[in-house]
Design an enzyme around this catalytic site. Structure first.
Site: not given
Ligand code: ADP
Ligand code: MG
Length: 399
Positions: A38, A199, A356, A379
């Site tokens: 950053r 999720k 992230g 975000g």
């Molecule tokens: P970003 O930060 O890139 O927006 P998210 O925070 O939405 O991504 O998602 C990342 C998380 O999703 C990771 O910690 C990963 O372990 C979890 N994840 C991905 N697939 C699964 C799964 N099948 N079961 C549980 N957790 C999962």
């Protein structure tokens, strides 16, 4: 392209430019910077202003001091690293808009740089208080927003200030806006989005917006489980938001109406424990046992995704395809990321990613440098993908 005012449109010679940066850098236990991305991102804009003869004042938040002065969240520790990166001295004001800021700002000469204390040491910042925005604006002649990652917030130092000063996008902000609008607003089609992560609930708006805009949407990660469950598959003890099954069906329906092809996993990697190297197997969607959980996509799914990447001219990626922090459940994410990276150099694919965990996963796969563009924002990148207007970007638009 988004039509916005750029640094090139400003005439900063002899003027004082207030630059909003995002110096909310990660720090380790000993309080030193663990990743200076950053800081580096702000250097081109600062240098350009110095070379143009401007006096430069930097403003940033750091952490969540909640409107109080917290010495542990002072920006003073950035003075030296920033001086080293810039190769010229950086002064530091012990407040943000107070007497020390005013005195030091008034004494600045062309080419000199002053960093103000944490903008969030007063609630007026996050309240977007007009009086505070005016106090900041009074320190200079123009406002340069160079923190795309903070552009989803309407705060005094990032949005309110533009009521009182002409506002321009810094070089880093302009790079983000150019790449993101190229990927989502005026893309080369077909466009494929890969959306994964934990999720559905955190990405509802995103999914709903994307299905109306894209040609293909590949859903992976934990959120795919909700879609699979909605289609009647038994997902055992997988992460799954059963209450969102109706919403998943609604999204699939909207996709159909908008001619957006949805790609869901066709095979999965399951294990009994949520742990690295847990005993695992690849199986079909109707073979997940009650005591098993889906932790990654299978080989067939990755092949299907590779085919979709072949068909796409633009790829937007947010969210890993599996629990990538634990070997070997990083496999699908790593393979798909490497494949996409190859298509960028071999077939001219435009591949853009943000988030992230996504960025961490792409680095882990060694694919980040191969992507066309990696957003520095979490975000703000998501809100952009959700189709929302970002307050810090709105102020830069030409009317
Ligand atoms: P970003 O930060 O890139 O927006 P998210 O925070 O939405 O991504 O998602 C990342 C998380 O999703 C990771 O910690 C990963 O372990 C979890 N994840 C991905 N697939 C699964 C799964 N099948 N079961 C549980 N957790 C999962
Ligand atoms: Mg995350």
């Amino acid at each position: 392209m988004v039509d916005f005012r750029r640094l090139e449109d400003a005439n900063p010679d002899g003027k004082t430019a207030l630059v909003r940066v995002d110096f909310n850098v990660p720090v380790n236990d000993t309080g030193s910077i663990s990743d200076d991305t950053r800081l580096r991102a702000a250097v081109p804009t600062i240098r350009a202003l110095q070379e143009a003869g401007a006096k430069v004042i930097l403003m940033s938040h750091f952490g969540r001091p909640k409107g109080k002065v917290e010495q542990s969240m002072s920006l003073g520790f950035l003075q030296m690293p920033l001086t080293e990166l810039l190769g010229s001295p950086v002064q530091f004001a012990k407040d943000c808009g107070g007497d020390d800021s005013k005195q030091k700002a008034a004494a600045l000469k062309s080419g000199e740089v002053l960093l103000l204390e944490n903008t969030r040491f007063q609630n007026e910042e996050t309240d977007n208080d007009a009086g505070f925005a005016r106090t900041l604006a009074d320190l200079g002649d123009m406002f340069i927003h160079d923190a795309f990652s903070a552009s989803h917030r309407a705060h005094a130092s990032s949005e309110g200030i533009a009521q009182f000063l002409p506002a321009y996008a810094g070089l880093s902000m302009a790079r983000e806006l150019d790449h993101l609008s190229q990927a989502l607003d005026h893309p080369k089609s077909p466009v494929l989005a890969v959306v994964g992560g934990a999720k559905v609930s955190t990405k509802i708006d995103l999914l709903q917006n994307l299905v109306t805009k894209l040609d293909m949407l590949a859903i992976g990660g934990g959120m795919a489980n909700t879609f699979l469950a909605a289609q009647g598959y038994d997902v055992g003890k997988s992460l799954c938001e059963h209450d969102l099954k109706p919403l998943a069906l609604k999204i699939m329906d909207a996709a159909k109406k908008a001619n957006c092809q949805i790609l869901l996993p066709t095979d999965v990697v399951v294990a009994k424990d949520f742990a690295a190297n847990a005993p695992h197997r690849v199986c079909g969607l109707d073979e997940v046992a009650d005591d098993e959980m889906i932790l990654d996509a299978g080989v067939q799914t990755v092949d299907q995704l590779a085919d979709a990447i072949d068909r796409a001219k633009t790829l937007i990626w947010n969210g890993p395809l599996g629990a990538f922090e634990m070997v070997p459940f990083d496999t699908a994410t790593v393979e798909a990321a490497q494949y996409a990276g190859r298509r960028v150099s071999e077939a001219g694919l435009i591949a853009v990613a943000g988030g992230g965990d996504t960025v961490a996963a792409l680095h882990h796969a060694g694919a980040a440098e191969k992507f066309t563009f990696i957003s520095t924002a979490g975000g703000a990148f998501l809100e952009w993908m959700e189709g929302k207007a970002l307050p810090g970007v709105e102020i830069l638009k030409k009317s």
